[in-house]
Each structure stands twice: as C-alpha cells, then as structure tokens.
Design a protein around this motif. Structure first.
Motif, mmCIF file in Angstrom:
data_model
loop_
_atom_site.group_PDB
_atom_site.id
_atom_site.type_symbol
_atom_site.label_atom_id
_atom_site.label_comp_id
_atom_site.label_asym_id
_atom_site.label_seq_id
_atom_site.Cartn_x
_atom_site.Cartn_y
_atom_site.Cartn_z
ATOM 1 N N GLY A 1 41.942 -76.295 29.864
ATOM 2 C CA GLY A 1 41.419 -77.650 29.653
ATOM 3 C C GLY A 1 39.903 -77.662 29.532
ATOM 4 O O GLY A 1 39.343 -78.293 28.631
ATOM 5 N N ILE A 2 39.231 -76.927 30.427
ATOM 6 C CA ILE A 2 37.762 -76.871 30.398
ATOM 7 C C ILE A 2 37.275 -76.203 29.110
ATOM 8 O O ILE A 2 36.285 -76.632 28.519
ATOM 9 N N LYS B 1 38.901 -85.652 37.935
ATOM 10 C CA LYS B 1 37.469 -85.467 37.666
ATOM 11 C C LYS B 1 37.243 -84.958 36.246
ATOM 12 O O LYS B 1 36.396 -85.468 35.512
ATOM 13 N N ALA B 2 38.027 -83.944 35.847
ATOM 14 C CA ALA B 2 37.904 -83.394 34.491
ATOM 15 C C ALA B 2 38.337 -84.430 33.453
ATOM 16 O O ALA B 2 37.691 -84.574 32.413
ATOM 17 N N GLU B 3 39.412 -85.174 33.755
ATOM 18 C CA GLU B 3 39.906 -86.202 32.829
ATOM 19 C C GLU B 3 38.805 -87.233 32.537
ATOM 20 O O GLU B 3 38.557 -87.585 31.377
ATOM 21 N N ALA B 4 38.137 -87.681 33.598
ATOM 22 C CA ALA B 4 37.047 -88.654 33.436
ATOM 23 C C ALA B 4 35.918 -88.070 32.585
ATOM 24 O O ALA B 4 35.376 -88.738 31.696
ATOM 25 N N ILE C 1 41.951 -83.732 27.612
ATOM 26 C CA ILE C 1 42.397 -84.901 28.385
ATOM 27 C C ILE C 1 43.877 -84.758 28.752
ATOM 28 O O ILE C 1 44.273 -84.989 29.901
ATOM 29 N N ALA C 2 44.688 -84.353 27.765
ATOM 30 C CA ALA C 2 46.131 -84.195 28.012
ATOM 31 C C ALA C 2 46.402 -83.163 29.108
ATOM 32 O O ALA C 2 47.239 -83.378 30.004
ATOM 33 N N ILE C 3 45.688 -82.026 29.058
ATOM 34 C CA ILE C 3 45.876 -80.977 30.069
ATOM 35 C C ILE C 3 45.430 -81.486 31.443
ATOM 36 O O ILE C 3 46.128 -81.284 32.449
ATOM 37 N N SER C 4 44.283 -82.154 31.497
ATOM 38 C CA SER C 4 43.756 -82.672 32.773
ATOM 39 C C SER C 4 44.724 -83.664 33.398
ATOM 40 O O SER C 4 44.949 -83.647 34.615
ATOM 41 N N LYS C 5 45.289 -84.532 32.568
ATOM 42 C CA LYS C 5 46.295 -85.480 33.065
ATOM 43 C C LYS C 5 47.509 -84.729 33.596
ATOM 44 O O LYS C 5 48.042 -85.042 34.661
#
Length: 397
Positions: A101-102, A138-141, A128-132
């Motif tokens: 994701g990063i 935190k990563a999603e935001a 975003i999809a992976i973070s969700k």
C-alpha cells in the motif's frame, strides 16, 4: 556442533536484523530533519543488511524509503521509480500488504510530482483500497489527502474537496491532529483556487490554530505560507509579505531548510509581483544556495527558473534564457516532465520578447507535446495562449 553453529548464526542474524531496523529508524529521523544525504546512506545500509540476512520485508521497506528520499531530495525521477517498483514487486511476492500500500502511495506521489496524473490516480486508489482492507486508517487518510492534492492539480476542485474532507474525518476519528491540520490547510488552498477567499482564510487559520495547539512548528510555518499565498492572490501584498516573513523566521529558528527554501521562493515571487526586482533576485539566489546545500535538485531547477523570470521582467533576456536553460537541463536530468514542459514554455516567452517567433513556436510545441503526454490541463491552456500570441505576431490570424 551443528546446533551451536545454527544458534550462532541465529544470534548474528538477530543482531543484523536489529541493526537494519535501527538504520531505517535513523534514516526516517534524518529524512524528517531534511538531512537527505545522511538519510539515504542509512536506508542503503539497511537495504544491504536486509539482503544479506534474507529479510525480504526489510528489503521492500528499504527500497520504498529510498524511493521517497531520492524523489524528495534530488528529484531523480527514474531512480526513485525503480526503487519504488522494486518495493512493490517484493511486497506483492511476500504478501506484505502494508508495504504494498505504501509503495503504491509513494508511486502516486512520484508520478503526480512530474504531472503523470492518471497513473498517479490509479496508484492512490490501489493504496486506499489496500489500507482499507488491512484497517490502516492513518495510511488511508494520508492517501485520501494525496488524492485530494492530485485533483487540485487537475482543477477537479469538488473531487479535491471531497477527498480532503474524507481525510479530515478519518484523522479526526483516530486523533491525528497534525494531519488534520494539514488537511484543513489543503481545503484552504482549494477554496483559494475557486475564489472563496473568506473560506480559504478560515481553513488556514483553523490549521494554524491546531498546529499552535500541538506545538508543531513546521506546520505553523506551512500555514503562514499558505496565508501569504492567499493574500497575495487577492493583491494584498503587504499582508502576504508579513505572513511569508513569519514563516521564514520559524523555519530559520527550527532549522527547517526545506521551509526556508520554500519561503525564499515565495518572497522572491512576491517581490516580482510588486516590481521590486532586486529583492526578488536576492531571494531566488538564496533559494538556489539552499537547494544546493541540501541537495534538492527540484528546488534548484525551480529557483533557476524563477531567476530567469526576474531577468525576463527587467528585459535582461540573455540572462533570462541562461537561467531557464540551466533549470531545463536539471529537469531533464531528474526526469521531471512537468518542469520540463514549464521551462520550454518559459523559454518560448523569452524568444517572443526578442522577436524570434520561429524559435518561440518550436519551444511552445515542445511544451505542448509534453503537457498533452502527461495530461497537464493548466499547462496546455497556458501554452495554447502563448502559441496564439506567436501566430498573431507573425500575422497568421
């Protein structure tokens, strides 16, 4: 004997694993302090150790960190892209969804920085999809915020606003005040772009208040600069200057060299707007010096381009040409396609000023080709206007 040998190897591997972890940790601290070269050395050391002990996740993280530092410090687009793509391949291979994701997010930032907006958008959406999926709020935001900034770049202001509000809601939910403040600053910038001065001012002031409340001085400086840009956009130059100088003072006080560099550029541009060309020249020259000191090639290119603009404004066309050519060479070297397009356009404008319309058209054509290729809508609009001026000048109505 075999057991003792295995135990010794395990202990050695454990020590090396810890060493690579601390190298990355130190690299992150140096990165935050804009000590890019030192940070890069730590990440390279971490990468070497991770490869040596077969730590694939550590290897992926190190590649990801190297990609980010190379992009930010020296602006070497192709090198950064290679590092990030390697991080993506390894993280997919071992199922490290967090690093995957990063890596997508960092590739999005990299592609956005050079105007490759469609590809950047795809990477942000995947991030975003992976973070969700893994519950990393935190990563999603952070990725929603980056997506909002991308929509701002492509003049999709409602989409920019929506993505940024989502980032604010998530940051508020998890109590990340620092990022919440940054997002309010982004909303202020969107408001400025659509001519909503009062709303922009309120958002920047809210961001400034949060940064003061949590004692985040870098964020404070950022919002003073944003307020400066807002006031400059409506011709309130004295107020803008006060905000820029406040930001500059904070950056100097806390040793934020990147902040100093940005403030020099903004003060230089402000003084061009009010016709104080000598002061503009001094600030842009200072920006070049800082860029070279901290190894920021993108900043060096921008500052040379800005100095070219100063010399063009006072009719010193040869020097304007030379500074823009230096900036163009750096942009080509680092793979900054958006910067390259902008500088071809700047050189075209210089050639119009000296009546070399054929050369001007040639440079505008180069700029337009790049802007079409990377989807730079605003760049295309400006270059088409410049081409129109060339045709009028040569009587081709």
């Amino acid at each position: 004997q075999h057991y003792e040998k295995g135990l010794a190897l395990t202990k050695h591997r454990g020590r090396r694993f810890a060493q690579s972890f601390f190298c990355r940790h130190l690299g992150n601290m140096l990165h935050s302090a804009s000590e890019y070269q030192k940070a890069k050395q730590q990440f390279k050391e971490a990468l070497t150790i991770s490869k040596e002990i077969g730590d694939k996740k550590g290897e992926a993280i190190s590649y990801c960190s190297l990609g980010a530092i190379v992009q930010e410090s020296v602006g070497e687009y192709m090198t950064a892209k290679e590092y990030l793509e390697e991080a993506l391949v390894i993280s997919k291979e071992i199922g490290a969804r967090d690093v995957e994701g990063i890596s997508h997010g960092n590739l999005g930032r990299l592609l956005q920085s050079v105007g490759e907006y469609e590809q950047a958008k795809e990477h942000y959406k995947k991030a975003i999809a992976i973070s969700k999926g893994i519950g990393n709020k935190k990563a999603e935001a952070s990725f929603y915020r980056n997506l909002g900034a991308l929509f701002q770049s492509t003049a999709e202001y409602q989409n920019a606003k929506n993505a940024t509000i989502l980032a604010i809601l998530i940051n508020n939910e998890i109590g990340n005040k620092k990022e919440e403040a940054t997002c309010y600053g982004d909303l202020g910038t969107v408001s400025k772009s659509v001519g909503e001065f009062q709303k922009g001012k309120e958002y920047h002031e809210k961001a400034l208040a949060i940064n003061k409340e949590i004692g985040y001085r870098i964020g404070e400086g950022d919002q003073y600069r944003n307020l400066g840009l807002l006031f400059q956009s409506v011709g309130q130059y004295q107020k803008a200057q006060e905000y820029y100088e406040e930001a500059f003072a904070i950056s100097k006080e806390i040793g934020d060299r990147e902040g100093e560099l940005i403030s020099c550029g903004e003060l230089g541009s402000l003084f061009i707007s009010v016709g104080e060309y000598q002061r503009a020249k001094e600030y842009h020259q200072q920006a070049i010096s800082i860029s070279r000191e901290i190894g920021n090639r993108e900043g060096e290119a921008n500052s040379n381009g800005n100095l070219g603009h100063v010399f063009h404004s006072v009719g010193e066309y040869q020097q304007a040409k030379e500074y823009n050519e230096v900036a163009l060479a750096i942009s080509k070297e680092t793979g900054d396609r958006k910067g390259e397009g902008t500088l071809y356009r700047s050189l075209g404008i210089v050639f119009i000023s000296v009546g070399e319309y054929h050369k001007a058209k040639l440079y505008f054509d180069y700029a337009l080709a790049i802007e079409k290729e990377i989807g730079d809508i605003e760049g295309k609009r400006l270059t088409c206007g410049n081409l129109g001026a060339v045709f009028v000048a040569v009587g081709e109505y």
